[in-house]
Design a protein around this motif. Structure first.
Motif, PDB file in Angstrom:
ATOM      1  N   GLN A  72     -18.305 -19.470  24.659  1.00 41.52           N
ATOM      2  CA  GLN A  72     -17.069 -19.070  25.364  1.00 41.52           C
ATOM      3  C   GLN A  72     -16.610 -17.680  24.907  1.00 41.52           C
ATOM      4  O   GLN A  72     -16.183 -16.855  25.712  1.00 41.52           O
ATOM      5  N   THR A  73     -16.739 -17.462  23.604  1.00 43.29           N
ATOM      6  CA  THR A  73     -16.333 -16.158  23.051  1.00 43.29           C
ATOM      7  C   THR A  73     -17.212 -15.050  23.612  1.00 43.29           C
ATOM      8  O   THR A  73     -16.720 -13.987  24.009  1.00 43.29           O
ATOM      9  N   VAL A  74     -18.516 -15.337  23.672  1.00 45.44           N
ATOM     10  CA  VAL A  74     -19.445 -14.327  24.214  1.00 45.44           C
ATOM     11  C   VAL A  74     -19.126 -14.081  25.690  1.00 45.44           C
ATOM     12  O   VAL A  74     -19.114 -12.927  26.150  1.00 45.44           O
ATOM     13  N   ARG A  76     -16.244 -14.432  27.116  1.00 52.70           N
ATOM     14  CA  ARG A  76     -14.998 -13.654  27.186  1.00 52.70           C
ATOM     15  C   ARG A  76     -15.271 -12.175  26.901  1.00 52.70           C
ATOM     16  O   ARG A  76     -14.694 -11.294  27.540  1.00 52.70           O
ATOM     17  N   ILE A  77     -16.160 -11.940  25.961  1.00 47.92           N
ATOM     18  CA  ILE A  77     -16.522 -10.548  25.645  1.00 47.92           C
ATOM     19  C   ILE A  77     -17.160  -9.890  26.866  1.00 47.92           C
ATOM     20  O   ILE A  77     -16.820  -8.760  27.228  1.00 47.92           O
ATOM     21  N   HIS A  78     -18.065 -10.642  27.534  1.00 51.40           N
ATOM     22  CA  HIS A  78     -18.711 -10.094  28.733  1.00 51.40           C
ATOM     23  C   HIS A  78     -17.687  -9.798  29.822  1.00 51.40           C
ATOM     24  O   HIS A  78     -17.747  -8.759  30.473  1.00 51.40           O
ATOM     25  N   GLN A  80     -14.554  -9.154  29.445  1.00 52.65           N
ATOM     26  CA  GLN A  80     -13.771  -7.965  29.045  1.00 52.65           C
ATOM     27  C   GLN A  80     -14.569  -6.691  29.256  1.00 52.65           C
ATOM     28  O   GLN A  80     -14.043  -5.681  29.702  1.00 52.65           O
ATOM     29  N   GLN A  81     -15.864  -6.791  28.931  1.00 53.40           N
ATOM     30  CA  GLN A  81     -16.715  -5.609  29.101  1.00 53.40           C
ATOM     31  C   GLN A  81     -16.806  -5.226  30.569  1.00 53.40           C
ATOM     32  O   GLN A  81     -16.710  -4.055  30.931  1.00 53.40           O
TER      33      GLN A  81
ATOM     34  N   PHE B  32     -24.953 -12.557  17.288  1.00 54.39           N
ATOM     35  CA  PHE B  32     -23.487 -12.649  17.310  1.00 54.39           C
ATOM     36  C   PHE B  32     -23.045 -14.106  17.501  1.00 54.39           C
ATOM     37  O   PHE B  32     -22.135 -14.573  16.813  1.00 54.39           O
ATOM     38  N   GLN B  62     -10.436 -16.480  18.215  1.00 58.20           N
ATOM     39  CA  GLN B  62     -11.222 -15.758  19.214  1.00 58.20           C
ATOM     40  C   GLN B  62     -10.984 -14.250  19.103  1.00 58.20           C
ATOM     41  O   GLN B  62     -11.919 -13.456  19.212  1.00 58.20           O
ATOM     42  N   LEU B  66     -13.589 -11.174  18.704  1.00 58.89           N
ATOM     43  CA  LEU B  66     -13.591 -10.053  19.648  1.00 58.89           C
ATOM     44  C   LEU B  66     -13.514  -8.735  18.891  1.00 58.89           C
ATOM     45  O   LEU B  66     -14.190  -7.774  19.223  1.00 58.89           O
ATOM     46  N   TYR B  69     -16.802  -7.979  17.307  1.00 56.58           N
ATOM     47  CA  TYR B  69     -17.774  -7.479  18.290  1.00 56.58           C
ATOM     48  C   TYR B  69     -17.452  -6.038  18.676  1.00 56.58           C
ATOM     49  O   TYR B  69     -18.354  -5.203  18.768  1.00 56.58           O
TER      50      TYR B  69
END
Lengths: 199, 206
Positions: A72-74, A76-78, A80-81, B32, B62, B66, B69
């Protein structure tokens, strides 16, 4: 039986007590403290209480997150990116469009400037010509009253066009006004020649 | 071993998590995910016990990842990865507490008897007397311990949590909290003395 001497802890030693329990005390200090611990029941009791309360912290909750938290965190990062890239793309497009508009505006302005300059060069301003010829236009009636070039020659010989500093020409009619203000050419001697001829 | 072998930069890093982070820096997303999986519960536990709200602690957890990252390109494996991630955790916890103006789990009602209020241990005893069997239930003990930790000053609490849950040494805690090991020594001494005063009445009834 004689009661054993109970050494008391100084403030520094009291601070060191926790570090001693954590194994964070320098060796020399630890040895000194160990000695006091061995000789004092109250210090031992204090150490026991500190250890027990420390162990009570094991009751604090240790939380767990679901396994999918990492993915889920990954995600969310995607997201955001992607959002950042989208904003960047929009900004880029806007910059390009704004640049084009500014470029076109500059071209139009430059063309207008060149056109204006060209027109000014090709077609002289009639008003400017009129301003340049103003002196002639103002005196046109006087000039038309002159019959011919011989008349002007005769006036020149009489000294009518000489500089005022040189004084009045011999034989010239006395005049109260300045020569520039009332030039002799405007008063032709021959009154019969008042009818102007075509130049 | 051949002397001509030149070890890669990555293999020189002793800390396995720092090595993973270097892989993240090089664009390895699975590394990661591995780091997140390894630290998510640890970060959440520290945050929850520091701020007291599970929902907020999850959001902040979270946010910690973030930030990790986002900062990957500038990461230098000069310190342990855990030191770095708990520095971020500590900063976020402090900011969160500051932004919501420190909502305490249990309000200290009287302030006439030193920084801990009116004999909090007595107060706690009065509030939660042992059950008929003379034993406290596990949930009661857990709540009392949480309350006692919640009453600590926020820096004392963070030092205690890092010391207890992460088993970090004074030097590492000092690095995380931006202070000196001797300051951490005093901080932890005060914190544990306070905890002892608050929890001592329950040591015998447990």
């Amino acid at each position: 039986m004689q009661p054993q001497h109970q050494p008391r802890l100084s403030d520094d030693e009291r601070i060191n007590l926790v570090a001693f329990l954590d194994g964070e005390l320098a060796e020399a200090d630890a040895i000194k403290l160990e000695d006091k611990v061995a000789r004092s029941v109250s210090v031992r009791r204090e150490i026991q209480a500190l250890e027990k309360t420390w162990n009570m912290l094991d009751w604090l909750p240790r939380l767990e997150l679901p396994e999918e938290f990492a993915s889920q965190t990954v995600t969310r990062i995607h997201t955001q990116q992607l959002r950042a890239e989208m904003i960047e793309g929009r900004l880029k497009r806007f910059t390009i469009i704004a640049g084009k508009i500014v470029g076109w505006a500059a071209c139009v302005l430059a063309a207008a400037g060149v056109g204006f300059a060209a027109i000014r060069l090709a077609w002289p301003d009639p008003t400017r010509e009129l301003i340049n010829d103003l002196e002639i236009v103002e005196n046109l009636d006087s000039y038309r009253a002159i019959p011919d070039i011989e008349f002007l020659d005769s006036l020149a010989k009489l000294g009518a066009f000489s500089e005022p500093a040189a004084g009045p020409a011999p034989g010239a009619a006395p005049n109260e006004t300045a020569p520039d203000e009332n030039p002799p050419a405007e008063k032709p001697p021959d009154q019969n020649a008042s009818e102007p001829k075509a130049p | 071993m051949s002397t001509t072998d030149t070890p890669s930069k990555e293999s020189l890093i002793v800390d396995p998590d720092a090595r993973l982070m270097v892989q993240v820096k090089d664009g390895d997303e699975s590394a990661f995910e591995e780091l997140v999986a390894k630290y998510q519960d640890r970060v959440l536990t520290v945050l929850f016990n520091a701020i007291g709200s599970r929902e907020e602690a999850e959001d902040l957890t979270q946010e910690v990842f973030l930030r990790v990252y986002r900062a990957r390109h500038g990461y230098q494996p000069s310190a342990k990865f855990s030191t770095w991630i708990f520095t971020i955790t500590n900063n976020l916890a402090m900011n969160a507490r500051r932004s919501r103006k420190v909502r305490r789990t249990v309000a200290i009602q009287s302030r006439d008897s030193g920084p801990l209020g009116a004999r909090p241990q007595e107060q706690l005893v009065a509030e939660k007397s042992p059950s008929a069997s003379g034993q406290l239930h596990a949930s009661e003990v857990a709540e009392m311990v949480r309350e006692a930790v919640g009453k600590l000053d926020e820096r004392q609490r963070m030092a205690v949590l890092l010391n207890k849950f992460e088993d970090l040494g004074y030097a590492e805690i000092a690095q995380i909290m931006g202070t000196t090991p001797s300051a951490i020594k005093s901080l932890l001494s005060r914190a544990r003395t306070n905890l002892r005063e608050m929890l001592e009445p329950y040591l015998d009834v447990m």
